[in-house]
Scaffold this motif. Structure first.
Motif, PDB file in Angstrom:
ATOM      1  N   VAL A   1       1.129   4.085  -2.950  1.00  0.00           N
ATOM      2  CA  VAL A   1       0.906   5.512  -2.699  1.00  0.00           C
ATOM      3  C   VAL A   1       2.102   6.325  -3.191  1.00  0.00           C
ATOM      4  CG1 VAL A   1       0.691   7.234  -0.862  1.00  0.00           C
ATOM      5  CG2 VAL A   1      -0.689   5.156  -0.796  1.00  0.00           C
TER       6      VAL A   1
ATOM      7  N   ALA B   1       1.924   6.407  -6.998  1.00  0.00           N
ATOM      8  CA  ALA B   1       0.847   7.310  -7.422  1.00  0.00           C
ATOM      9  C   ALA B   1       1.263   8.766  -7.233  1.00  0.00           C
ATOM     10  CB  ALA B   1      -0.424   7.007  -6.644  1.00  0.00           C
ATOM     11  N   GLY B   2       1.947   9.075  -6.149  1.00  0.00           N
ATOM     12  CA  GLY B   2       2.421  10.440  -5.913  1.00  0.00           C
ATOM     13  C   GLY B   2       3.434  10.887  -6.937  1.00  0.00           C
TER      14      GLY B   2
ATOM     15  N   HIS C   1       1.609  11.510 -10.209  1.00  0.00           N
ATOM     16  CA  HIS C   1       0.864  12.771 -10.108  1.00  0.00           C
ATOM     17  C   HIS C   1       1.806  13.964 -10.253  1.00  0.00           C
ATOM     18  CE1 HIS C   1      -2.275  15.511  -8.895  1.00  0.00           C
ATOM     19  NE2 HIS C   1      -1.457  16.016  -7.985  1.00  0.00           N
TER      20      HIS C   1
ATOM     21  N   VAL D   1       0.842  -1.201   0.000  1.00  0.00           N
ATOM     22  CA  VAL D   1       0.000   0.000   0.000  1.00  0.00           C
ATOM     23  C   VAL D   1       0.874   1.248   0.000  1.00  0.00           C
ATOM     24  CG1 VAL D   1      -1.647   1.336   1.367  1.00  0.00           C
ATOM     25  CG2 VAL D   1      -1.969  -1.129   1.079  1.00  0.00           C
ATOM     26  N   VAL D   2       1.883   1.273   0.831  1.00  0.00           N
ATOM     27  CA  VAL D   2       2.789   2.424   0.886  1.00  0.00           C
ATOM     28  C   VAL D   2       3.506   2.592  -0.451  1.00  0.00           C
ATOM     29  CG1 VAL D   2       4.871   3.341   1.971  1.00  0.00           C
ATOM     30  CG2 VAL D   2       3.075   2.327   3.377  1.00  0.00           C
TER      31      VAL D   2
END
Length: 65
Positions: free
Chosen positions: A17, A20-21, A24, A13-14
């Motif tokens: 994230v 994804a960051g 982005h 999960v980390v």
């Protein structure tokens, strides 16, 4: 088996994230760079005269030689 899966889920999960960051951030930087380039082109076109390199005016044919 449950212990292995439960131990691996938080790092996945980390990691997701973080990925994804980064994606982005890269996309927003690309948008900013494109907007900057578009503004640069707009400024450059407003500072030049309507005459082109061959001596013709915009919308008018070049003089015959």
């Amino acid at each position: 088996m449950f212990e292995i899966v439960s131990a691996l889920v938080p790092p996945m999960v980390v990691g997701g994230v973080i990925i994804a960051g980064v994606v982005h951030l890269m996309r927003s930087e690309a948008r900013a760079k494109a907007a900057e380039a578009q503004e640069r082109v707009r400024r450059r076109s407003s500072h030049t005269s309507p005459a082109t390199a061959d001596g013709s005016q915009e919308g008018k044919p070049a003089p015959s030689k």
